[in-house]
Scaffold this motif. Structure first.
Motif, PDB file in Angstrom:
ATOM      1  N   TYR A 188       0.824  -1.212   0.000  1.00 28.75           N
ATOM      2  CA  TYR A 188       0.000   0.000   0.000  1.00 28.75           C
ATOM      3  C   TYR A 188       0.860   1.265   0.000  1.00 28.75           C
ATOM      4  O   TYR A 188       0.542   2.228  -0.682  1.00 28.75           O
ATOM      5  N   VAL A 189       1.967   1.256   0.778  1.00 24.73           N
ATOM      6  CA  VAL A 189       2.827   2.439   0.867  1.00 24.73           C
ATOM      7  C   VAL A 189       4.054   2.358  -0.035  1.00 24.73           C
ATOM      8  O   VAL A 189       4.844   3.299  -0.080  1.00 24.73           O
ATOM      9  N   GLY A 244       8.304   3.835  11.497  1.00 23.71           N
ATOM     10  CA  GLY A 244       7.192   3.481  10.621  1.00 23.71           C
ATOM     11  C   GLY A 244       5.853   4.009  11.074  1.00 23.71           C
ATOM     12  O   GLY A 244       5.737   4.706  12.090  1.00 23.71           O
ATOM     13  N   PRO A 245       4.817   3.667  10.320  1.00 20.96           N
ATOM     14  CA  PRO A 245       3.456   4.087  10.673  1.00 20.96           C
ATOM     15  C   PRO A 245       2.953   3.366  11.914  1.00 20.96           C
ATOM     16  O   PRO A 245       3.493   2.325  12.314  1.00 20.96           O
ATOM     17  N   ARG A 249      -5.597   1.552   7.462  1.00 17.46           N
ATOM     18  CA  ARG A 249      -5.375   2.360   6.256  1.00 17.46           C
ATOM     19  C   ARG A 249      -5.280   3.852   6.576  1.00 17.46           C
ATOM     20  O   ARG A 249      -4.465   4.564   6.002  1.00 17.46           O
ATOM     21  N   ALA A 250      -6.090   4.326   7.507  1.00 11.99           N
ATOM     22  CA  ALA A 250      -6.072   5.748   7.869  1.00 11.99           C
ATOM     23  C   ALA A 250      -4.719   6.136   8.461  1.00 11.99           C
ATOM     24  O   ALA A 250      -4.198   7.220   8.183  1.00 11.99           O
ATOM     25  N   TRP A 298       0.543   8.736   7.841  1.00 14.33           N
ATOM     26  CA  TRP A 298       1.997   8.612   7.867  1.00 14.33           C
ATOM     27  C   TRP A 298       2.603   9.137   6.562  1.00 14.33           C
ATOM     28  O   TRP A 298       3.588   9.875   6.586  1.00 14.33           O
ATOM     29  N   ILE A 299       1.987   8.794   5.452  1.00 14.65           N
ATOM     30  CA  ILE A 299       2.455   9.295   4.153  1.00 14.65           C
ATOM     31  C   ILE A 299       2.272  10.812   4.088  1.00 14.65           C
ATOM     32  O   ILE A 299       3.173  11.538   3.662  1.00 14.65           O
ATOM     33  N   ASP A 300       1.112  11.295   4.523  1.00 18.09           N
ATOM     34  CA  ASP A 300       0.843  12.740   4.480  1.00 18.09           C
ATOM     35  C   ASP A 300       1.859  13.537   5.302  1.00 18.09           C
ATOM     36  O   ASP A 300       2.255  14.638   4.917  1.00 18.09           O
ATOM     37  N   GLU A 301       2.297  12.977   6.432  1.00 16.00           N
ATOM     38  CA  GLU A 301       3.279  13.651   7.284  1.00 16.00           C
ATOM     39  C   GLU A 301       4.629  13.794   6.592  1.00 16.00           C
ATOM     40  O   GLU A 301       5.442  14.630   6.979  1.00 16.00           O
ATOM     41  N   ARG A 302       4.870  12.993   5.575  1.00 14.39           N
ATOM     42  CA  ARG A 302       6.159  12.987   4.893  1.00 14.39           C
ATOM     43  C   ARG A 302       6.165  13.763   3.579  1.00 14.39           C
ATOM     44  O   ARG A 302       7.163  13.762   2.869  1.00 14.39           O
TER      45      ARG A 302
END
Length: 71
Positions: free
Chosen positions: A22-23, A39-40, A53-54, A59-63
């Motif tokens: 997914y990531v 990690g997340p 998933r949220a 976690w992706i948005d923070e990066r």
């Protein structure tokens, strides 16, 4: 099938292998990041590790960065 149908039928919690896909990381990298705290967020369901998933999206948005020199 609409996008909402696909999202509705997708599981909320993912295994390490599913979360890694997914990531866009390998499961080994995700395991290492979990051990080091990089990690997340994850949850333990007995002996099983699961990712929401949220939490993966957050976690992706923070990066997100605008340019390579941004901290």
């Amino acid at each position: 099938m609409s996008l909402n149908d696909t999202e509705h039928n997708s599981p909320r919690y993912l295994s390490t292998k599913q979360a890694a896909m997914y990531v866009g990381l390998s499961p080994c990298t995700l395991n290492r990041m979990r051990v080091t705290g990089e990690g997340p967020r994850y949850a333990k369901a007995g002996r099983r590790v699961v990712y929401d998933r949220a939490d993966l999206d957050a976690w992706i948005d923070e990066r997100k960065r605008s340019f390579t020199g941004e901290a």
